[in-house]
Design an enzyme around this catalytic site. Sequence first.
Site, PDB file in Angstrom:
ATOM      1  N   GLU A 149     -10.024  -3.576  -3.069  1.00 54.31           N
ATOM      2  CA  GLU A 149     -10.091  -3.892  -4.499  1.00 54.31           C
ATOM      3  C   GLU A 149      -8.919  -4.766  -4.922  1.00 54.31           C
ATOM      4  O   GLU A 149      -9.075  -5.735  -5.664  1.00 54.31           O
ATOM      5  CB  GLU A 149     -10.068  -2.601  -5.338  1.00 54.31           C
ATOM      6  CG  GLU A 149     -11.197  -1.642  -5.030  1.00 54.31           C
ATOM      7  CD  GLU A 149     -10.832  -0.627  -3.945  1.00 54.31           C
ATOM      8  OE1 GLU A 149     -10.202  -1.011  -2.937  1.00 54.31           O
ATOM      9  OE2 GLU A 149     -11.184   0.549  -4.122  1.00 54.31           O
TER      10      GLU A 149
ATOM     11  N   ASN B 177     -10.216  -4.350   2.954  1.00 53.05           N
ATOM     12  CA  ASN B 177      -8.900  -3.789   3.234  1.00 53.05           C
ATOM     13  C   ASN B 177      -8.274  -4.505   4.431  1.00 53.05           C
ATOM     14  O   ASN B 177      -8.967  -4.865   5.391  1.00 53.05           O
ATOM     15  CB  ASN B 177      -8.953  -2.274   3.431  1.00 53.05           C
ATOM     16  CG  ASN B 177     -10.000  -1.798   4.413  1.00 53.05           C
ATOM     17  OD1 ASN B 177     -11.020  -2.431   4.601  1.00 53.05           O
ATOM     18  ND2 ASN B 177      -9.736  -0.668   5.034  1.00 53.05           N
TER      19      ASN B 177
ATOM     20  N   CYS C 217      -5.335   1.166  -6.970  1.00 52.06           N
ATOM     21  CA  CYS C 217      -6.309   0.137  -7.356  1.00 52.06           C
ATOM     22  C   CYS C 217      -6.812   0.355  -8.782  1.00 52.06           C
ATOM     23  O   CYS C 217      -7.052  -0.601  -9.518  1.00 52.06           O
ATOM     24  CB  CYS C 217      -7.461   0.110  -6.360  1.00 52.06           C
ATOM     25  SG  CYS C 217      -6.950  -0.524  -4.750  1.00 52.06           S
TER      26      CYS C 217
HETATM   27  N1  THU Z   1      -8.757   1.736   1.011  1.00 47.13           N
HETATM   28  C1  THU Z   1      -9.248   0.731   0.245  1.00 47.13           C
HETATM   29  O1  THU Z   1      -9.452  -0.389   0.728  1.00 47.13           O
HETATM   30  N2  THU Z   1      -9.505   0.988  -1.065  1.00 47.13           N
HETATM   31  C2  THU Z   1      -9.260   2.165  -1.684  1.00 47.13           C
HETATM   32  O2  THU Z   1      -9.491   2.281  -2.876  1.00 47.13           O
HETATM   33  C3  THU Z   1      -8.725   3.298  -0.915  1.00 47.13           C
HETATM   34  C4  THU Z   1      -8.503   3.091   0.520  1.00 47.13           C
HETATM   35  C5  THU Z   1      -8.450   1.475   2.431  1.00 47.13           C
HETATM   36  C6  THU Z   1      -7.002   1.547   2.788  1.00 47.13           C
HETATM   37  C7  THU Z   1      -7.051   1.848   4.258  1.00 47.13           C
HETATM   38  O3  THU Z   1      -7.151   0.632   4.969  1.00 47.13           O
HETATM   39  C8  THU Z   1      -8.347   2.624   4.426  1.00 47.13           C
HETATM   40  O4  THU Z   1      -9.103   2.430   3.243  1.00 47.13           O
HETATM   41  C9  THU Z   1      -8.148   4.105   4.668  1.00 47.13           C
HETATM   42  O5  THU Z   1      -7.394   4.682   3.681  1.00 47.13           O
END
Ligand code: THU
Length: 137
Positions: free
Chosen positions: A55, A42, A93
Site C-alpha cells: 500500500e 511489498n 499503511c
Molecule cells: N505487508 C504489506 O505489504 N501490507 C500490509 O498492510 C501488511 C504487511 C507485507 C509486509 C511483509 O513483506 C509481508 O506483508 C509480511 O508481513
Amino acid sequence: MNGKQLIEIAEQAMMRAYAPYSGFFVGAALLGKSGKVYTGCNVENAAHTPTCCAERTAFFKAVSEGEREFEAIAVCGGDHGDIKGIFPPCGVCRQVMAEFCPPEFPVYMGTGKGEFEAVQLKDLLPYAFTADAHMNG
Ligand code: THU
C-alpha cells in the site's frame, strides 16, 4: 473503474511482490482522482526493517508523480499469492492513507478471484491522528 477492476489490478501487482523472507505476497492498486492507477507490491529486505508494504509503495509512487487525491484503494495478499481471505492493511499503511485521504475513503480488501469486501478508512483507523491535530493547536 469499479472495485472489481481495481481488485484485479491489485491481484496482478501482488504477483510482483519481492517477499523472499515472509513468502507473503501483497498487492495494491490505488486509484487517483486523475483516473490513473498506481500499483504497489511489498518489497522486503534482508535487514527486515527497510521492508515497504504494498500500500505504501503505491501511495509513494503516486505522490512522487504529483498525485495527492485519491478515489479508492484495493489490496490483497496471500502466501505466495494464494489469497485465502480478506487482507486488511497494516496500521502504518492506514496512517499513510489518513495523511492523504478523507475518512470516507473506500478500501477494498480482496478475498480472491476479483471478489472483495469494502470498508471505509474511518472504520480501519478511528480517531486518526492527522494534520488537523497539530495545526489547530
Ligand atoms: N505487508 C504489506 O505489504 N501490507 C500490509 O498492510 C501488511 C504487511 C507485507 C509486509 C511483509 O513483506 C509481508 O506483508 C509480511 O508481513
